[in-house]
Design an enzyme around this catalytic site. Sequence first.
Site, PDB file in Angstrom:
ATOM      1  N   TYR A  48     -13.358   5.323 -14.601  1.00  0.00           N
ATOM      2  CA  TYR A  48     -13.308   4.162 -13.972  1.00  0.00           C
ATOM      3  C   TYR A  48     -13.726   2.860 -14.506  1.00  0.00           C
ATOM      4  CZ  TYR A  48     -14.395   1.437  -9.464  1.00  0.00           C
ATOM      5  OH  TYR A  48     -14.235   0.315  -8.573  1.00  0.00           O
ATOM      6  N   THR A  95     -18.385  -0.543   2.356  1.00  0.00           N
ATOM      7  CA  THR A  95     -17.128  -0.307   2.822  1.00  0.00           C
ATOM      8  C   THR A  95     -17.135   1.259   3.139  1.00  0.00           C
ATOM      9  OG1 THR A  95     -16.544   0.710   0.487  1.00  0.00           O
ATOM     10  CG2 THR A  95     -15.892  -1.637   0.959  1.00  0.00           C
ATOM     11  N   LEU A 145     -17.857  13.221 -18.434  1.00  0.00           N
ATOM     12  CA  LEU A 145     -16.671  13.166 -19.058  1.00  0.00           C
ATOM     13  C   LEU A 145     -16.437  14.850 -19.786  1.00  0.00           C
ATOM     14  CD1 LEU A 145     -14.671  11.639 -20.770  1.00  0.00           C
ATOM     15  CD2 LEU A 145     -16.408  11.324 -22.492  1.00  0.00           C
ATOM     16  N   ASP A 176       0.993  -1.291   0.165  1.00  0.00           N
ATOM     17  CA  ASP A 176       0.129  -0.046  -0.036  1.00  0.00           C
ATOM     18  C   ASP A 176       0.943   1.182   0.017  1.00  0.00           C
ATOM     19  OD1 ASP A 176      -2.297   1.429  -0.167  1.00  0.00           O
ATOM     20  OD2 ASP A 176      -3.407  -0.161   1.345  1.00  0.00           O
ATOM     21  N   ASN A 234      -5.761  -5.680  -6.133  1.00  0.00           N
ATOM     22  CA  ASN A 234      -6.888  -4.965  -5.527  1.00  0.00           C
ATOM     23  C   ASN A 234      -7.031  -3.447  -5.506  1.00  0.00           C
ATOM     24  OD1 ASN A 234      -9.199  -4.819  -3.165  1.00  0.00           O
ATOM     25  ND2 ASN A 234      -7.679  -3.709  -2.450  1.00  0.00           N
ATOM     26  N   ALA A 235      -5.643  -2.947  -5.683  1.00  0.00           N
ATOM     27  CA  ALA A 235      -5.560  -1.315  -5.433  1.00  0.00           C
ATOM     28  C   ALA A 235      -6.522  -0.687  -6.787  1.00  0.00           C
ATOM     29  CB  ALA A 235      -4.225  -0.940  -5.690  1.00  0.00           C
TER      30      ALA A 235
END
Length: 448
Positions: free
Chosen positions: A353, A388, A297, A238, A288-289
């Site tokens: 993303y 999360t 846009l 990390d 995972n990062a």
Amino acid sequence: MSDRYQDLAHNPIGKFLVKNLGLPNPPYLERYTGGPLVRGTVLTGSATNGAVAKAVTAALKSAKIEATGVAAGSKTYKGLVFDASGIDSAAGLVALQEFFTPVLRQVAPNARVVVIGALPSEAASEGAAIAQRALEGFTRSLGKEIGGGSTVNLVLVAKGAEKALGSTLGFLLSPKSAYVSGQVVRVGTTGITSAPTVKELEKPLAGKVALVTGASRGLGEADMRVLARDGATVIGLDVPPLEADLKALATELGGGYIVGDITADDAPETIAAYVKEHHGGIDIIVHNAGITRDKRLRNMKSENWQLVVDISVGAPQRITDHLLDQGLLNDGGRVVGIASIAGIAGNNGQTNYASAKAGVIGWIESLSARVADRGITANVIAPGFMETEMVKTIPLGVREAGRRMNSMSQGGLPVDVAETIAWLASPGTGAVSGNVIGVNGQMLLGAS
């Protein structure tokens, strides 16, 4: 983050309102806490000329799962497994109805349903291709109607890979797959058609070394904990601001850690040097990062586009290629990329993303073919709405929609992703490669 609506739906007043107003009714999901994979009986069945029935029986016995092939009217079942691989015509699909209709009222809460078929591309006739492709529609529809926290998944098996079903069947029948439903798992599609039987069911990853990026919190922390639980030696990676959390977690789990930015020019070399010095090689790498930098846009900044894409897929590709080039990803290794439902169905304000996460799928599909000759598998996990810390920043209306618009009517937990990673990392899952597995409770809109 707690789900207050779920708790409300289970108190007396809430139950009344949910039932009479037709509101979402999120069940409490049963998750794995150790012990037997299945606490109850699994009922098995097969269409005429099913090709995997014997392999299913052997796999269940090896996993110490109680099973029967004879339905009893008073019995409650924790799992149903049906071999549909022998159905070779549209008319023959009635075998699904004939097996499931009489027993669906006998499934326990949080039950698991698995249908096993053949690859439509390997069908010997047009009728067989029709029937085997039809299994996807059947399982996804049943997954949306079964209720009670139960799941329904489809496993398509390449010719010759029937004996490699054990690990996948065990995962899909167990509480480890609590938030995995409506998925299609393809076994043997990259030419790897065999896998060893895992004898240490409690520690299937004993002797393996696993690297997890973005490891200090959230999904990454859960990945580290579950992989360590299953016996792996874990290495977390990390960024410097999270070094204290990363070090504490690695120390707790008896593993190691690397502090750094995966997008740095020297990141592949830094990771490779650590792996070589401390372990000589790794067996599992979990990319995972990831970050978000959401804007429509027309308002997107170039640096935010590039950073999101590079963290999600550019850097993972460079790091994996370097480890392969240096011989540090062991034969029989596992590569797991983390995509997102956004990369499949798209999302407003997330063109960067979604592009990055769809790119993960393209990369892993290509990689899986390239490394198959070394027995290395590469698969993608596409999470849906996960509970999360990030969800606290989502507006309430969007947050509730994300939670409720799936077959479970709730968000998933980080452990749901971690359990799926551990299944893909198992030696027994060696014939599963090039797959995209949605851990999303079976989204009701967009792709499942």
